[in-house]
Design a protein around this motif. Structure first.
Motif, PDB file in Angstrom:
ATOM      1  N   LEU A  56      33.402  46.845  43.449  1.00 12.03           N
ATOM      2  CA  LEU A  56      34.675  46.481  43.000  1.00 12.03           C
ATOM      3  C   LEU A  56      35.375  45.617  44.307  1.00 12.03           C
ATOM      4  O   LEU A  56      36.112  44.804  44.013  1.00 12.03           O
ATOM      5  N   VAL A  57      35.177  46.314  45.515  1.00 12.63           N
ATOM      6  CA  VAL A  57      35.559  45.683  46.686  1.00 12.63           C
ATOM      7  C   VAL A  57      34.936  44.306  46.916  1.00 12.63           C
ATOM      8  O   VAL A  57      35.680  43.237  47.355  1.00 12.63           O
ATOM      9  N   SER A  58      33.776  43.906  46.837  1.00 13.63           N
ATOM     10  CA  SER A  58      33.156  42.528  47.033  1.00 13.63           C
ATOM     11  C   SER A  58      33.711  41.758  46.025  1.00 13.63           C
ATOM     12  O   SER A  58      33.913  40.609  46.284  1.00 13.63           O
ATOM     13  N   ASP A  59      33.857  42.194  44.691  1.00 10.07           N
ATOM     14  CA  ASP A  59      34.146  41.324  43.891  1.00 10.07           C
ATOM     15  C   ASP A  59      35.916  40.974  43.969  1.00 10.07           C
ATOM     16  O   ASP A  59      36.390  39.891  43.894  1.00 10.07           O
ATOM     17  N   SER A  60      36.790  41.991  44.605  1.00 10.07           N
ATOM     18  CA  SER A  60      38.090  41.561  44.741  1.00 10.07           C
ATOM     19  C   SER A  60      37.985  40.680  45.990  1.00 10.07           C
ATOM     20  O   SER A  60      39.014  39.841  46.087  1.00 10.07           O
ATOM     21  N   ALA A  61      37.109  40.803  46.955  1.00  8.99           N
ATOM     22  CA  ALA A  61      37.063  39.888  48.351  1.00  8.99           C
ATOM     23  C   ALA A  61      36.921  38.505  47.795  1.00  8.99           C
ATOM     24  O   ALA A  61      37.372  37.500  48.265  1.00  8.99           O
ATOM     25  N   VAL A  62      35.930  38.466  46.640  1.00  8.81           N
ATOM     26  CA  VAL A  62      35.538  36.900  46.296  1.00  8.81           C
ATOM     27  C   VAL A  62      36.914  36.512  45.564  1.00  8.81           C
ATOM     28  O   VAL A  62      37.178  35.006  45.799  1.00  8.81           O
ATOM     29  N   ARG A  63      37.789  37.282  44.811  1.00  7.03           N
ATOM     30  CA  ARG A  63      38.563  36.564  44.196  1.00  7.03           C
ATOM     31  C   ARG A  63      39.732  36.250  45.059  1.00  7.03           C
ATOM     32  O   ARG A  63      40.490  35.346  44.809  1.00  7.03           O
ATOM     33  N   LEU A  64      39.989  37.230  46.328  1.00 11.47           N
ATOM     34  CA  LEU A  64      40.893  36.769  47.410  1.00 11.47           C
ATOM     35  C   LEU A  64      40.617  35.440  47.854  1.00 11.47           C
ATOM     36  O   LEU A  64      41.380  34.499  48.177  1.00 11.47           O
ATOM     37  N   ILE A  65      39.312  35.161  48.049  1.00  7.52           N
ATOM     38  CA  ILE A  65      38.839  33.884  48.934  1.00  7.52           C
ATOM     39  C   ILE A  65      39.270  32.808  47.838  1.00  7.52           C
ATOM     40  O   ILE A  65      39.512  31.787  48.290  1.00  7.52           O
ATOM     41  N   GLU A  66      38.987  33.208  46.510  1.00  3.84           N
ATOM     42  CA  GLU A  66      39.113  31.876  45.679  1.00  3.84           C
ATOM     43  C   GLU A  66      40.229  31.569  45.611  1.00  3.84           C
ATOM     44  O   GLU A  66      40.845  30.253  45.467  1.00  3.84           O
ATOM     45  N   ARG A  67      41.456  32.517  45.615  1.00  2.00           N
ATOM     46  CA  ARG A  67      42.839  32.233  45.274  1.00  2.00           C
ATOM     47  C   ARG A  67      43.279  31.427  46.696  1.00  2.00           C
ATOM     48  O   ARG A  67      44.107  30.587  46.635  1.00  2.00           O
ATOM     49  N   LYS A  68      42.708  31.745  47.872  1.00  3.27           N
ATOM     50  CA  LYS A  68      43.136  31.068  48.949  1.00  3.27           C
ATOM     51  C   LYS A  68      42.592  29.644  49.157  1.00  3.27           C
ATOM     52  O   LYS A  68      43.197  28.647  49.421  1.00  3.27           O
ATOM     53  N   VAL A  69      41.140  29.276  48.534  1.00  3.63           N
ATOM     54  CA  VAL A  69      40.580  28.087  48.652  1.00  3.63           C
ATOM     55  C   VAL A  69      41.231  27.375  47.537  1.00  3.63           C
ATOM     56  O   VAL A  69      41.359  26.078  47.854  1.00  3.63           O
ATOM     57  N   LEU A  70      41.499  27.775  46.694  1.00  2.00           N
ATOM     58  CA  LEU A  70      41.879  27.048  45.452  1.00  2.00           C
ATOM     59  C   LEU A  70      43.277  27.109  44.957  1.00  2.00           C
ATOM     60  O   LEU A  70      44.000  27.200  43.958  1.00  2.00           O
ATOM     61  N   SER A  71      44.169  27.454  46.008  1.00  2.00           N
ATOM     62  CA  SER A  71      45.653  27.569  45.974  1.00  2.00           C
ATOM     63  C   SER A  71      46.408  26.359  45.169  1.00  2.00           C
ATOM     64  O   SER A  71      47.341  26.294  44.922  1.00  2.00           O
ATOM     65  N   TRP A  72      45.697  25.206  45.740  1.00  2.00           N
ATOM     66  CA  TRP A  72      46.064  23.699  44.818  1.00  2.00           C
ATOM     67  C   TRP A  72      45.924  23.981  43.442  1.00  2.00           C
ATOM     68  O   TRP A  72      46.653  22.926  43.008  1.00  2.00           O
ATOM     69  N   ARG A  73      45.601  24.703  43.035  1.00  2.00           N
ATOM     70  CA  ARG A  73      45.081  24.633  41.465  1.00  2.00           C
ATOM     71  C   ARG A  73      46.277  25.759  40.793  1.00  2.00           C
ATOM     72  O   ARG A  73      46.601  26.632  41.128  1.00  2.00           O
ATOM     73  N   ARG A  74      46.624  24.932  39.477  1.00  2.00           N
ATOM     74  CA  ARG A  74      47.705  25.563  38.929  1.00  2.00           C
ATOM     75  C   ARG A  74      47.186  25.991  37.486  1.00  2.00           C
ATOM     76  O   ARG A  74      46.489  25.172  36.904  1.00  2.00           O
ATOM     77  N   SER A  75      46.824  27.183  37.476  1.00  2.00           N
ATOM     78  CA  SER A  75      46.088  27.722  36.355  1.00  2.00           C
ATOM     79  C   SER A  75      46.850  29.155  35.387  1.00  2.00           C
ATOM     80  O   SER A  75      47.846  29.273  35.942  1.00  2.00           O
ATOM     81  N   LEU A  76      46.194  29.299  34.538  1.00  2.00           N
ATOM     82  CA  LEU A  76      46.947  30.485  33.674  1.00  2.00           C
ATOM     83  C   LEU A  76      47.053  31.584  34.357  1.00  2.00           C
ATOM     84  O   LEU A  76      48.110  32.366  34.500  1.00  2.00           O
ATOM     85  N   SER A  77      45.973  31.993  35.149  1.00  2.00           N
ATOM     86  CA  SER A  77      45.788  33.274  35.851  1.00  2.00           C
ATOM     87  C   SER A  77      46.969  33.050  37.084  1.00  2.00           C
ATOM     88  O   SER A  77      47.125  34.294  37.674  1.00  2.00           O
ATOM     89  N   SER A  78      47.205  31.844  37.676  1.00  2.00           N
ATOM     90  CA  SER A  78      48.102  31.865  38.841  1.00  2.00           C
ATOM     91  C   SER A  78      49.435  31.795  38.560  1.00  2.00           C
ATOM     92  O   SER A  78      50.419  31.749  39.289  1.00  2.00           O
TER      93      SER A  78
END
Length: 279
Positions: free
Chosen positions: A257-279
């Motif tokens: 759970l922690v490793s998956d959450s860390a990847v999700r956090l990095i993904e949101r930071k790196v792809l902050s320019w993307r506007r998607s349903l989840s954001s």
């Protein structure tokens, strides 16, 4: 001749009812600590069933008994050593699988020759059960640590390759034409077009690879191992210690759970320019 004046059409704002209806189609605001709600609810149900005597303590001990066992193993130093060994194995296999998956995806996604040589081979590898390769890898690499790391690397690289390659193949050809019109060289094309286009698929594969590394580890550590969480659980099985087995499962779950959450956090930071349903 009189000047012809044109008036821009007035922009009419949608009625409030329409705006509310549009907003209701989205999932809504993200709940705080939403990913912890499910595990906490499951833990509460487990504790309630144990307190009510609905669970056999010999098969499924109460959460407080599992916590007590975990604290005892940690104090004795057994759990800490096993966790460190498992982390080292998972990290080594994951690093190799990550590099291999990205490199193969780029080679297959940016070259027709590379795709012809790599894509079919990887999909053939995907069709073969990875854990079924264990006997063959033991013959090739021995019974030590090397074959464990190799199997974890295979478990990791396949989802990273598949999702990254699919993202590369899905890049709109109009972006390629635009890059050619703009006169971008190969390096600029990869940096400005390929990498941003492949990142969403890469992160999906990365999350699957992180989870796969833990799933493979729990099996591999029961094969000729003298330490690690899987070895701890295997020894507990021989002595009927279900509380120790649950300690290992909880640790695996927390790490996953922690490793998956860390990847999700990095993904949101790196792809902050993307506007998607989840954001």
């Amino acid at each position: 001749m009189s000047a012809v004046t044109t008036t821009a059409p007035a922009v009419t704002e949608a009625p409030p009812a329409v705006r509310r209806r549009r907003r209701s189609l989205s999932p809504g605001r993200r709940l705080p600590a939403a990913r912890l709600i499910g595990p906490v609810l499951l833990l509460a149900l487990w504790a309630a069933a144990s307190a009510a005597g609905r669970l056999d303590p010999g098969a499924i001990p109460a959460p407080w008994n599992v916590l007590e066992t975990g604290a005892r193993l940690w104090t004795e130093g057994t759990l800490a050593d096993d966790i460190l060994t498992s982390l080292q194995r998972a990290a080594s296999g994951f690093a190799i699988g990550l590099v291999a998956g990205v490199a193969l995806a780029l080679a297959a996604g940016l070259s027709r020759v590379g795709e012809a040589l790599i894509d079919g081979t990887v999909n053939l590898n995907r069709a073969i059960p990875t854990l079924g390769l264990i006997p063959l890898f033991i013959l090739w690499l021995g019974i030590g640590e090397t074959f464990k790391i190799a199997i974890i690397a295979i478990v990791v690289y396949i989802p990273i390759y598949l999702n990254t390659h699919a993202a590369l193949a899905g890049i709109d050809s109009r972006f390629v034409e635009l890059a050619e019109v703009q006169g971008l060289n190969r390096f600029q094309f990869i940096r400005q077009i390929v990498i941003p286009g492949a990142l969403p698929g890469f992160f999906v594969g990365l999350r699957l690879g992180v989870t796969g590394s833990w799933l493979g580890l729990v099996v591999l550590e029961q094969i000729n191992a003298t330490s690690g969480l899987g070895y701890l659980m295997f020894q507990a099985q021989n002595y009927g210690q279900s509380d120790v087995i649950l300690v290992g499962l909880v640790v695996y779950g927390v790490f996953g759970l922690v490793s998956d959450s860390a990847v999700r956090l990095i993904e949101r930071k790196v792809l902050s320019w993307r506007r998607s349903l989840s954001s």
